[in-house]
Write an enzyme that holds these catalytic residues in place. Structure first.
Site, PDB file in Angstrom:
ATOM      1  CD  GLU A 201      -3.352  -0.868   0.122  1.00 55.18           C
ATOM      2  OE1 GLU A 201      -3.470   0.390  -0.095  1.00 55.18           O
ATOM      3  OE2 GLU A 201      -3.584  -1.787  -0.545  1.00 55.18           O
TER       4      GLU A 201
ATOM      5  CB  SER B  43     -53.429 -24.610  37.339  1.00 52.20           C
ATOM      6  OG  SER B  43     -54.675 -24.743  37.184  1.00 52.20           O
TER       7      SER B  43
END
Length: 764
Positions: free
Chosen positions: A205, A478
């Site tokens: 780069e 319940s």
């Protein structure tokens, strides 16, 4: 006559004197205009210099704010519990492999490096990564684990060949809280960046990186000539420093102003920071990969994602691929374009060979190697419901912004192996119902310490949508009866007390008559309270509740902060109050834990980026209810699983009986089951989001899903605690009288010493 000599006079030629006159108006204007222009130019120059100074100051401020105030927003990581390995631990090799895969360990055929493992017959060799547990910094370690019959038979340190009694495997990262920009990264310090990565990046780069001062005129000129010859932009002249400036501070737009800003910022960066700092910042910042909605930045995170390796364990070909992807992360994505990515990688390898970063043999091996990436990227957050609960429980101490930016380490009680069994068991159970719209929520808790260890809030367990485990408020049916039973025992009844299953009419405050019914629409006459409970008959409990249990029930629900309404109706006796699966878990935690209330939590501790502990969640337990009465409730719940509405469990799990309770709501809209073994409490809810009937009771729906989960997980029968204030007697559940042990229908139940039944019953 003598001539007179004449003397010539020298006279000065005098020029006529000019008469002093005032300057003409036009000349005065020219002089004034010239002076004014000079002043304006001077002022303009000063203003330009001031503006330029302000401009540079602003750029410098931006740089300071990022580098000195924290260059990046770091997502906070949420960790599961650390898996402790020791001889005789009940864990199979396949289960350990699952946890290693979840931790992004890579399976290899040779001796593993940190973050890798290999299978060796009936053993497994793993090389753990270094991890700071807070109380101990555990270095990378090579360990071999031997298995026999689903258990660990031995642990050895592969380096010293010595036996280990305990080894902590670094915890799985179960999720992260990402910043608003959706970026994810792992930061590398300057001394953690491998030199080969730096050399390769510079070679590809920016070869003049260590020579230039932020800008490279030659690179700019080369790029300009190449672009002119091609007639389009084919080459860039930016240095790594310019790229870093653009990535950190600027937008990707292509404009002259952006390029000017980029150039000046690059120069300022070079003036302010060392080359090592700049290259490290670039390595941490560069975008390399997209994972769904999350952008993966930096080589460290990309390395973990693509290769399941830390950057210090990358091979040559891995470094080449990562560096090659810098030029175009989308174009060279190894999943979307593997051939293009391979060509780019090999081009980088060629550059490395030319720059003498590797020799010919290394180059040949690297070019011949496959890309070596994982088959697919893991999910962003594979356990969204649990992560949602963690975030909610952190809200009192940390804001959403802090979680997204501070890089906190949140350690939880999450058990990946338990979660796996939950998810597989849920999927297996739902297959039996053939109802695609049927939804689910499941919570698994260690009721002794309040740790929430597994949780799902949707039948699609990795879907980050509506979290039904926390948000879906549904009638509990319940499930209220165990707490109601405790309230009745508190009011003087016993499990042997006779109750009547007869019709009852109750006039409500609005004048309407409420006529509750049993689920089977039948009447069953007289029986013991124990029998009414395990059969989950409604009418006896409504009658007893109206007479003397309602007020006590309300008080007891209030103690655990689960009383939802200021105005209480008798229908609460049948569970019309709505709760989430999480709240139901809290209610039954108190029951399973002998009346001791322990707040449910996911969090064990929180640490900062430097691994300094910020908070630790202590074990908190308060006695809210009487142990002896709660043991009686527990015994009744065991009866539910032995021969009551959950009797299916006694058939399926012979010799293992948990305590349990089924729950069904009106018109079969909700199916519940709660069961707890010697340590774990599991709550299952099934229903539809539109609240339409699912035609499943607690017994035919949620109970079956619970069974599938426990089949995979395994469990031990729930054992009742000893309490000297209780005495045990065999009774006939049909009438509550003392019975002989040899009677086929007799059950052994606990009673307070002063309330042992006086009547006797014959064997039936």
């Amino acid at each position: 006559m003598p001539r007179k000599a004449s003397r010539s006079k020298k006279t000065a030629v005098s020029r006529p004197r000019r008469k002093k006159t005032a300057a003409s108006p036009s000349r005065r204007k020219k002089i004034t205009a010239g002076s004014s222009r000079r002043k304006k130019y001077l002022v303009a120059a000063v203003l330009l210099l001031a503006a330029f100074a302000v401009y540079l100051g602003y750029l410098n401020y931006l740089i300071n704010s990022r580098f000195e105030g924290g260059a990046w927003a770091l997502p906070s990581r949420v960790y599961a519990r650390a898996l402790e390995l020791y001889p005789n631990l009940a864990i199979s090799r396949d289960q350990l492999v699952y946890e290693l895969d979840l931790s992004s360990y890579l399976q290899v055929q040779r001796e593993p490096l940190p973050g890798q493992y290999r299978l060796l017959g009936d053993s497994l060799e793993l090389h753990s990564r270094q991890f700071d547990f807070g109380d101990q910094l555990q270095g990378a370690r090579l360990v071999q684990v031997f298995f026999e019959r689903g258990r660990i038979s031995a642990l050895t340190d592969s380096s010293s060949l010595s036996d280990l009694q305990l080894f902590r495997l670094p915890p799985v990262i179960l999720g992260s809280y990402y910043p608003d920009n959706g970026e994810d990264r792992l930061l590398l310090a300057e001394n953690e960046v491998p030199q080969r990565l730096i050399d390769t990046l510079i070679a590809v780069e920016d070869r003049g990186f260590f020579a230039h001062s932020g800008l490279s005129p030659m690179a700019i000129l080369r790029a300009l000539l190449a672009n002119l010859q091609a007639g389009k932009a084919v080459q860039g002249g930016s240095t790594l420093t310019q790229q870093l400036a653009k990535n950190l501070f600027l937008t990707p737009e292509k404009s002259l102003l952006r390029k000017i800003n980029e150039a000046f910022m690059a120069i300022l960066l070079e003036l302010r920071f060392s080359k090592q700092t700049i290259i490290t910042a670039y390595i941490n910042e560069v975008f390399l990969l997209q994972q769904n909605r999350i952008a993966i930045h930096g080589f460290a995170r990309a390395s973990r994602m693509l290769f399941r390796r830390s950057v210090d364990n990358l091979e040559v070909q891995h470094v080449a691929l990562l560096v090659g992807m810098v030029k175009g992360p989308s174009r060279y994505n190894p999943f979307r374009a593997p051939e293009t990515a391979l060509a780019r990688r090999n081009l980088v390898l060629k550059v490395m060979l030319e720059q003498q970063l590797l020799d010919a043999n290394e180059h040949a091996r690297a070019v011949a190697a496959p890309l070596g990436v994982v088959k697919r990227l893991p999910g962003v957050n594979p356990f969204p419901a649990y992560l949602d609960l963690v975030k909610r429980q952190l809200q009192s101490s940390y804001s959403g912004d802090e979680l997204a930016r501070r890089g906190l380490r949140v350690f939880t009680a999450f058990d990946p192996l338990l979660q796996r069994n939950l998810e597989l068991g849920l999927a297996n159970g739902l297959k039996n119902f053939a109802q695609p719209e049927l939804q689910a929520a499941v919570v698994i808790v260690d009721y002794l310490n309040g740790d929430i260890q597994a949780l799902v809030g949707d039948r699609v367990t990795d879907y980050p949508g509506f979290n039904r485990a926390l948000m879906a408020q549904r009638p509990i049916g319940s499930l209220v009866k165990p707490m109601l039973l405790y309230s009745l025992l508190e009011d003087g009844l016993t499990l042997a007390s006779k109750v009547k299953d007869e019709p009852i009419r109750i006039q409500q405050s609005d004048g309407k008559i409420w006529e509750p019914r049993n689920y089977d629409r039948e009447l069953h006459g007289e029986m013991s309270l124990y029998e009414a409970f395990i059969r989950s008959y409604n009418l006896p409990f409504v009658r007893l509740g109206v007479e003397n249990g309602l007020e006590t029930l309300v008080q007891n629900l209030s103690k655990i902060k689960l009383l939802k309404h200021d105005v209480v109706y008798p229908s609460i006796l049948l569970g019309t109050t709505a709760m989430s699966a999480y709240e139901v878990s809290q209610m039954f935690q108190v029951i399973a834990n002998n009346g001791y209330f322990t707040p449910l939590t996911t969090i064990r501790s929180v640490a900062d980026q430097g691994n300094r502990t910020l908070a630790r969640v202590p074990l908190e337990s308060h006695k809210l209810f009487d142990q002896a009465r709660m043991i009686q409730v527990q015994r009744a719940m065991i009866g539910v699983s032995e021969s009551g509405t959950a009797g299916y469990l006694a058939e399926r799990f012979a010799g293992k009986v948990p305590a349990g309770k089924t729950g069904t709501t009106n018109d079969l809209r909700d199916s519940w089951f709660v069961g707890f073994s010697q340590r774990y409490l599991t709550v299952v809810w099934l229903g539809r989001d539109d609240n339409s009937p699912i035609n499943l009771t607690g017994s035919t729906g949620a109970l079956r899903v619970w069974s599938e989960i426990m089949q995979l997980q395994g469990f031990e029968s729930f054992k009742l605690s000893r309490d000297d204030s209780l005495e045990w007697r065999h009774i006939n559940p049909a009438d509550g009288g003392i019975s002989q042990k040899s009677c086929a229908t007799s059950v052994l139940l606990p009673f307070p010493r002063e309330r042992i039944p006086r009547t006797r019953s014959r064997c039936q």
